[in-house]
Design an enzyme around this catalytic site. Structure first.
Site, PDB file in Angstrom:
ATOM      1  N   GLY A 110       0.843  -1.190   0.000  1.00  0.00           N
ATOM      2  CA  GLY A 110       0.000   0.000   0.000  1.00  0.00           C
ATOM      3  C   GLY A 110       0.877   1.238   0.000  1.00  0.00           C
ATOM      4  O   GLY A 110       2.086   1.152   0.244  1.00  0.00           O
ATOM      5  N   LYS A 111       0.328   2.364  -0.298  1.00  0.00           N
ATOM      6  CA  LYS A 111       1.075   3.627  -0.207  1.00  0.00           C
ATOM      7  C   LYS A 111       0.075   4.769  -0.246  1.00  0.00           C
ATOM      8  O   LYS A 111      -0.990   4.652  -0.864  1.00  0.00           O
ATOM      9  CB  LYS A 111       2.041   3.764  -1.391  1.00  0.00           C
ATOM     10  CG  LYS A 111       3.230   4.648  -1.101  1.00  0.00           C
ATOM     11  CD  LYS A 111       4.265   3.915  -0.263  1.00  0.00           C
ATOM     12  CE  LYS A 111       5.483   4.732   0.027  1.00  0.00           C
ATOM     13  NZ  LYS A 111       6.548   3.897   0.643  1.00  0.00           N
TER      14      LYS A 111
END
Ligand code: NAD
Length: 424
Positions: A110-111
């Site tokens: 994720g980011k």
């Protein structure tokens, strides 16, 4: 139906996709699985209105991308920077999937981020921005869905504001949603040194598989921040000779070995954590370029793009262990390969950071905290296992370690995706 490959104008996302498609072909992944892995599961865009100190309202753009959750919740940092955009977040989330997979931890990638220059905000404005971002991404984050962490320009204080906001919204404490929190607020002992400890462990294990001893090996370490400093300390403790260190003030070289404790003393008392003053130590001189200094192992631990087509030809080290993210350009990588220089890739060598985040999450879920010794012992075991898994894969398939790491990482996620199947 033939696979339609995704394309992007964003250079980071385009590169991430091209590398992935190349590896997917090599692994002979079915088209459907390739297509699933080439797309992110969820891309969230939010607007963040902030009341500024002068009473005006400014609206910022924020993002959170969950690339894949086949093996576990998405994991990855939140950055505050004026260049943040959705494509950049997606590319970085993509890379986090492979990093977590390779590390053998139960996370996908994720980011997130906010397009803002945080240096232009007061502390109160930064708090309001952080809390509103957390509130707006609240529906998509959670200990078992997506677990953010610090990244560029975010830190333990910002994670605390995130955690506090969501805990208040949900009416219960939610410590395991964010990692990188301060120790009194469900953070973890050991996290500070984790990435450097992992980088140094990869260098030590590399020497072992080559039948060499790290004792007396000449090491040059670029960057003396969080990663570089603990890499230097761990290697020096193992008996290596740290012949060069550097930071934004320059490159410090000492053929007899730099005193690493002195470096910590200098950075610990300098407001900007700089090495200034090290040149006054006996035998230390300033040199122009760390990449080409006389050493056995070069460890770039500062920033991306340190080894380029311009300087890779001058590298004298026989081994490069990448502490920073993306320190070697593809052109430099090819040059190092031609010169027979062995490279331990970033997403293996610096994965101690994300493994450390995993440890914090484990402790927060259980509400039971480990000692620093327990933390380090587990970290060392995981880093050693991961190093040997990639090393063995590279020998078995006769590929470079970077390729081996990438293929092994993708295979784990592809297998999990295939086993879980397509929902309904
Ligand atoms: P940091 O800000 O603590 O330290 C960076 C160091 O590099 C400082 O000493 C700085 O002076 C030096 N530096 C910056 N530009 C330089 C230049 N042009 N030449 C020489 N030195 C320079 O950062 P960090 O947390 O140590 O991160 C370093 C790298 O490692 C980054 O690429 C980061 O993305 C990556 N990384 C960090 C972690 C982590 O846990 N901190 C985890 C994985 C990857």
């Amino acid at each position: 139906m033939a696979l339609v490959k995704r394309k992007s104008d964003n250079v980071l996302l385009r590169t991430a996709l091209e590398n992935f498609y190349g590896a997917a072909e090599e692994l002979k992944l079915p088209d459907g699985i390739t297509d699933m892995l080439a797309h992110s599961e969820r891309k969230t865009c939010v607007s963040i209105p902030v009341e500024m100190d002068d009473g005006s309202i400014k609206v910022f753009e924020g993002y959170r991308v969950a690339h894949n959750s086949a093996v576990g919740p998405s994991k990855g940092g939140v950055r505050f920077h004026q260049d943040v955009c959705l494509d950049e977040c997606e590319a970085l989330a993509f890379m986090m999937t492979w990093k977590c997979s390779l590390a053998g931890i139960p996370y996908g990638g994720g980011k997130g981020g906010v397009c803002v220059d945080p240096t232009t905000l007061s502390k109160k404005e930064l708090e309001r921005l952080s809390r509103t971002y957390a509130a707006r991404i609240e529906p998509v984050v959670g200990a078992w869905t997506d677990v953010p962490a610090p990244d560029m320009n975010t830190n333990g204080q910002i994670m605390t504001w995130f955690m506090d906001t969501i805990s208040r919204m949900r009416g219960r404490l939610e410590p395991a949603i964010f990692t990188g929190k301060p120790i009194p607020l469900w953070g973890s002992k050991g996290r500070n040194a984790a990435t450097g400890l992992g980088v140094a462990t990869c260098a030590i294990e590399l020497m072992k598989v080559l039948g060499k001893d790290v004792k007396g090996m000449k090491c040059a370490i670029q960057g003396f921040g969080n990663v570089g400093s603990f890499t230097a300390k761990t290697l020096a403790d193992a008996g290596a000779k740290i012949v060069a260190v550097s930071d934004i003030t320059g490159v410090y070289y000492c053929a007899d070995g730099i005193n690493v404790a002195k470096c910590f003393e200098l950075t610990g008392t300098s407001p900007k954590r700089l090495l200034t003053g090290l040149e006054k130590e006996p035998g230390v001189k300033m040199i122009d370029e760390i990449q080409s200094c006389d050493c056995d192992i070069f460890l770039p631990c500062a920033m991306e793009g340190s080894l380029t087509a311009d300087n890779a030809g001058r590298v004298k080290a026989k081994y490069v262990v990448e502490g920073a993210n993306g320190p070697t350009t593809p052109e430099a990588d090819a040059i190092l390969d031609q010169k027979g220089i062995l490279v331990v890739p970033d997403f293996l060598a610096n994965s101690g950071g994300v493994v450390g985040s995993y440890f914090e999450w484990c402790q927060d879920l259980g509400g039971f905290f480990w000692t620093e010794e327990e933390y380090n012992e587990r970290l060392l075991r995981i880093m050693k296992d991961n190093f040997h898994r990639v090393w063995d894969f590279s020998k078995e398939h006769n590929v470079k370690m970077r390729r081996a790491a990438f293929l092994a990482a993708i295979k784990r996620v592809a297998d999990a995706t295939e086993m879980r199947g397509v929902y309904l």
